[in-house]
Design a protein around this motif. Structure first.
Motif: not given
Length: 506
Positions: A171-173, A179-181, A192-196, A228-229
Motif C-alpha cells: 500500500l505504498g508504505i 506514518l500517522l494513524n 493493519i496500517a499502523s503495524h505494517l 489513511n483516513f
C-alpha cells in the motif's frame, strides 16, 4: 528474510540508533528498545495468566502506546490478537467473547465479566524484559465485524504471524516510513496500517482521538509520509478555516489513502486540488481479503466515481440476478476469488461466507465495470449503514430498540448526512397507549447497555401502520429512499433528531 512478527521490535532495536522512536501518542513515546522490553514483560504476564500458543487474546484498549506493547506481547505468546472497542457495552462484548473464546481479555469495561482478564491500566512488575523464544501464531490477527443478522463475527486472517524484512512496500508504505494513524485501532484498516509501518521499521504517530487540526500539526511536526483516513475525517479537515488548513507544511505527505466508506466526489476533487492527484489513493475491499481495488487520484480524474481496478492477487466478476456475468457497464453483484482459491485468505467464526458453488464470494455490494476494467460501486446489497466509515447493521439496532416494551416494531435505515455519509434513523410502530415523546426520551437509557453510542439512532419517526408486513418482511430500500426524498423537500417527518453526536471518527 522471514522473521516472526514477535521479533520485529528486537530486530529494529538491534539495527537502529538507540532511542529511535517507534510509536508516539501525544507527548508519550516508545523507542524500539522500550517496545521490545515492555512487550517481553507483558508476554510473560500473559503467559502467567494462561495464554498459550494458538490462543486468542482480546484487546480492549484505547489508542495509545500500551496498545502496541500489548499486540507484540500477544504475538510473543504465539497467540492471535483481536482488537475490540474498549467501550463496547456488556451485551455486544459478551456476544463477541462467546464466539472468540479468548484465553485472556486485556482492558475493556469492567462489566464485560470476562472470566480471565487484566485491567487496562495493568503494568507488569517484577518480570523479565529479556527476549523470548516466540512460537509463530497461525493467524496474525482476528478482527470483528457485524453481520446481516445483527450477530457479530470474527474474521481470522490466514496470514501467519511472520513478516518478510525484504518485502516490497505494501500500500505504498516504504521502509522507515513516518506514518500517522488518526483512526481507532479496533478497526481493521488502522490496525493493519499502523503495524505494517512498524514491520517496515517506521514510526507511528497516533491520535488518541481524531482532531482535524491536530492531524495537520502532526503531519508537519513528524514529517508524516503516509496516512489513511475515512471520508468523515477528510470532511472535517476540509471544514477547517482555509487559513488554518493551509497554515501547516504538508509537503512530506506522499500517500493519502481513504477507504471504509463512499467518498463524496466533490470532497475528493477538493483534496485532489489541494494536495495533487498523485498523492490521493482509494481502496475498496473487505477485511476478508478475497480481493481489493485501488485507484490513484490521477486515474480517478479520468474515471470519476471509480474505486479502481482489481489487483493481481485475485479476480473480480459482476454477476446478475440470473447468476450469469453481466455485460460491461451493467450493474450486478460484485464477486471476488483469490488466486489461491476460495477460503485461502480467511475464515469466519460465528458466520458463513456468501460463497457460490464455484468458490466466488460476495461482500454484498453491487457495482459495474467499464470497458477498461474500472469498478464503480452502487448501493450496498446488504442493508448496512455506513456511518463515518463504520458498518452498522440495522438488524442489530432494531433488536435493541424493540426491547422497549412499548415498541411494537422497528425498521432502521440510513439517511444522507453531509459529514458522516449516513446517519441512523429509526421508524417505530408503538403500542396504542404509548406516549411517543416518552418512548423516544427513554431510548438512550435503554440502549446504553445494548449498543455502542455510534449505533444509537439519531432520529426517530412514529408511524401508525407498521413498517413490516405480517411475515416480518420490510422494503427497506423503499423506506430509505422515500425519506431521503422527503428530506430534500424539507419535510419534517421526525419526532426527534439528536444533534450531539459527531464522534465516529474518533
Amino acid at each position: 528474510m522471514l522473521i516472526p512478527i514477535a521479533d520485529v521490535p528486537r530486530w529494529f532495536t538491534e539495527r537502529k540508533p538507540m532511542g529511535t522512536v517507534a510509536v508516539s501518542h501525544g507527548t508519550a513515546t516508545l523507542s524500539w528498545e522500550q517496545l521490545e522490553r515492555g512487550a517481553n514483560a507483558r508476554a510473560r504476564a500473559f503467559m502467567a495468566k494462561g495464554v498459550k500458543p494458538g490462543d486468542f487474546v482480546a484487546i480492549g484498549l484505547p489508542n495509545g502506546n500500551t496498545f502496541f506493547e500489548t499486540t507484540f506481547a500477544v504475538w510473543k505468546c504465539g497467540a492471535t490478537p483481536t482488537s475490540l472497542s474498549w467501550r463496547l457495552p456488556r451485551g455486544e462484548a459478551a456476544a463477541v467473547l462467546e464466539i472468540l473464546k479468548p484465553a485472556l481479555v486485556v482492558g475493556g469495561e469492567a462489566d464485560w465479566n470476562a472470566p480471565n482478564s487484566l485491567p487496562a491500566d495493568f503494568v507488569p512488575e517484577g518480570l523479565s524484559e529479556q527476549p523470548l523464544d516466540s512460537p509463530v501464531a497461525r493467524y496474525w490477527k482476528a478482527m470483528t465485524s457485524g453481520g446481516s443478522t445483527g450477530r457479530p463475527k470474527v474474521i481470522l486472517d490466514h496470514q501467519p504471524a511472520v513478516v518478510d524484512t525484504a518485502a516490497e512496500p505494501i500500500l505504498g508504505i516504504p521502509k522507515g516510513v513516518s506514518l500517522l494513524n488518526p483512526g481507532p485501532l479496533y478497526h481493521n484498516a488502522p490496525f493493519i496500517a499502523s503495524h505494517l509501518a512498524l514491520f517496515a521499521g517506521g514510526r507511528v504517530s497516533g491520535l488518541v482521538k481524531f482532531d482535524a487540526e491536530e492531524t495537520l500539526r502532526l503531519i508537519e511536526a513528524n514529517r508524516v509520509q503516509w496516512v489513511n483516513f475515512v471520508p468523515t475525517m477528510m470532511h472535517r479537515i476540509w471544514a477547517l478555516p482555509e487559513a488554518v488548513r493551509n497554515g501547516y507544511d504538508l509537503s512530506s505527505l506522499q500517500v493519502v489513502f481513504h477507504m471504509a466508506a463512499p467518498m463524496p466526489p466533490w470532497l475528493k476533487e477538493k483534496w485532489i486540488e489541494w494536495l495533487g492527484p498523485e498523492r490521493i489513493f482509494e481502496l475498496y475491499g473487505g477485511t476478508e481479503r478475497q480481493g481489493a481495488t485501488v485507484i490513484s487520484g490521477v486515474e480517478w480524474l479520468a474515471h470519476k466515481g471509480s474505486v479502481g481496478k482489481i489487483g493481481d492477487t485475485s479476480q473480480l466478476r459482476i454477476i446478475g440476478e440470473d447468476g450469469n456475468d453481466v455485460a460491461t457497464g451493467e450493474t450486478g453483484e460484485i464477486y471476488f476469488l483469490p488466486n489461491d482459491g476460495a477460503g485461502s485468505t480467511y475464515h469466519y467464526l460465528g458466520a458463513e461466507p456468501k460463497r457460490r458453488p464455484d468458490g466466488w464470494e460476495s461482500l454484498g455490494d453491487i457495482g459495474r465495470l467499464d470497458a477498461e476494467g474500472y469498478l464503480y460501486l452502487g448501493d450496498r446489497l446488504a442493508d448496512m449503514i455506513l456511518r463515518g466509515g463504520a458498518n452498522i447493521y440495522p438488524a442489530e439496532v432494531e433488536a435493541a430498540v424493540t426491547a422497549h416494551p412499548e415498541v411494537r416494531s422497528c425498521v432502521v435505515v440510513g439517511l444522507p448526512d453531509p459529514e458522516l455519509g449516513q446517519r441512523i434513523h429509526a421508524i417505530l410502530e408503538l403500542v396504542e397507549t404509548a406516549d411517543a415523546a416518552r418512548v423516544v426520551d427513554g431510548m438512550a437509557g435503554l440502549l446504553a447497555d445494548r449498543l455502542s453510542r455510534t449505533k444509537h439512532p439519531e432520529s426517530y419517526e412514529i408511524v401508525s401502520i407498521g413498517p413490516r408486513d405480517d411475515s416480518g418482511k420490510v422494503r427497506r430500500t423503499l423506506l430509505r429512499d422515500e425519506r431521503a426524498a422527503w428530506l430534500k423537500q424539507g419535510r419534517d417527518f421526525r419526532i426527534m433528531t439528536l444533534r450531539n453526536r459527531r464522534d465516529t471518527a474518533g
